[in-house]
Design an enzyme around this catalytic site. Structure first.
Site, PDB file in Angstrom:
ATOM      1  CB  CYS A   1       8.411 -14.041 100.436  1.00 10.75           C
ATOM      2  SG  CYS A   1       8.226 -15.033 101.931  1.00 10.75           S
TER       3      CYS A   1
ATOM      4  CB  CYS B   1      24.759 -12.597  64.797  1.00  9.09           C
ATOM      5  SG  CYS B   1      23.196 -11.691  64.772  1.00  9.09           S
TER       6      CYS B   1
END
Length: 327
Positions: free
Chosen positions: A137, A159
């Site tokens: 916040c 991979c």
């Protein structure tokens, strides 16, 4: 990905080392900041909720510290919290935000500060959205919006050591990170993903400049540099974690991916089985997986598996290579 227990651990045991430090006296800060910026960032003030329209902006970009210009948050991690302050789920890097216990106003909270210049940013709470559950916040006055021409694309094709090595070579690619997407648990480990039980695919997340390379061209290169016609397998690698998959972030990307697949289907004798899945979360893989080929190019796997793939890729896409890459 940081979670609440990580924040508590850092606040208790010490913050990570910053890449640099910016230190000024209060008098020096007052010369470069507005009175409100100084009050919030240097005197630990709080701006009024809903006092900035930054809460309502979700366009791509980054958010930097108003004091030292250090990039702190990516717009991709921004969400509407309804609190009246800009809210984010994660910082750009784990060492750009510092955390301290704040016992003011008769409660214990976790204060978030710029780890470079100690500017007060806001607080961190554990009521954010999954998967992190965090809500950074922030005071809007503590941040500066940076407009950047960058987008992200996430896909898997076997991979991730191989796919990462390929896409790092492309013009217009800003960053490539290896990780996991498409599974059922948060923050999976490599061992868990390799079990095939989590549902994740090994993927790379590519940050790119659309002015230099398009979303569609990245998909064409992706489909051309692995076998998109095999289900849950790439060569000797078997399992759903090696599936061919494209994670789209919106309907426009889904439509573009379908068109590219249709366009390239004629080049294959077998059906392209690349999955299209809605992007939800990207979990960055462990540190030793990042930049793997460049850090381990003399290893047997890199010599025997990745080098031939790189050579084929460079032969096919010479015009797309970064200038410093040589054949």
């Amino acid at each position: 990905m940081l979670k609440w227990l990580d924040i508590i651990r850092i606040a208790n045991n010490g913050n990570p080392s910053p890449e640099k430090r910016v230190e000024k006296t209060n008098e020096e800060w007052q010369l470069i900041l507005t009175p409100e910026q100084f009050r919030v960032t240097r005197l630990k003030g709080t701006e009024r909720p809903h006092s900035s329209d930054m809460c309502s902006y979700f366009e791509p970009g980054k958010y930097a510290c108003i004091c030292c210009n250090t990039e702190l948050f990516d717009a991709g991690e921004k969400f509407e919290s309804g609190t009246g302050w800009p809210s984010f789920t994660q910082p750009i890097k784990e060492n750009v935000v510092a955390y301290h216990k704040d016992s003011t106003f008769g409660m214990v909270r976790i204060e978030a500060l710029c780890n470079i210049c100690d500017a007060h940013l806001g607080h961190v709470f554990q009521d954010g959205p999954t998967p992190s559950g965090l809500r950074y916040c922030m005071n809007a006055v503590s941040l500066r919006k940076i407009v950047v021409n960058e987008s992200k694309i996430t896909f898997g094709g076997g991979c991730f050591w191989c796919t990462e090595a390929i896409f790092q070579q492309l013009k217009g690619v800003v960053k490539v990170e290896s990780g996991y997407s498409g599974g059922e648990i948060s923050n999976p480990s490599y061992r868990e993903v390799c079990s095939g039980m989590t549902g994740h695919a090994e993927v790379i997340e590519v940050t790119f400049n659309p002015a230099e390379i398009s979303f569609e061209d990245l998909l064409r290169i992706h489909l051309a540099t692995h076998n998109p016609t095999t289900i849950d397998a790439q060569g000797a690698d078997k399992g759903s974690q090696y599936r061919s998959v494209i994670f789209y972030r919106n309907d426009k990307e889904k439509d573009a991916a379908m068109k590219v697949i249709e366009e390239l289907q004629a080049s294959y004798n077998a059906m392209i089985v690349t999955q299209l899945e809605m992007f939800e979360h990207f979990y960055k893989a462990e540190a030793y997986h990042q930049n793997y080929y460049n850090n381990n190019s003399d290893q047997t796997y890199c010599q025997a598996i990745i080098n031939p793939k790189l050579k084929k890729f460079k032969d096919l896409f010479k015009e797309n290579l970064k200038e410093q890459v040589t054949l």
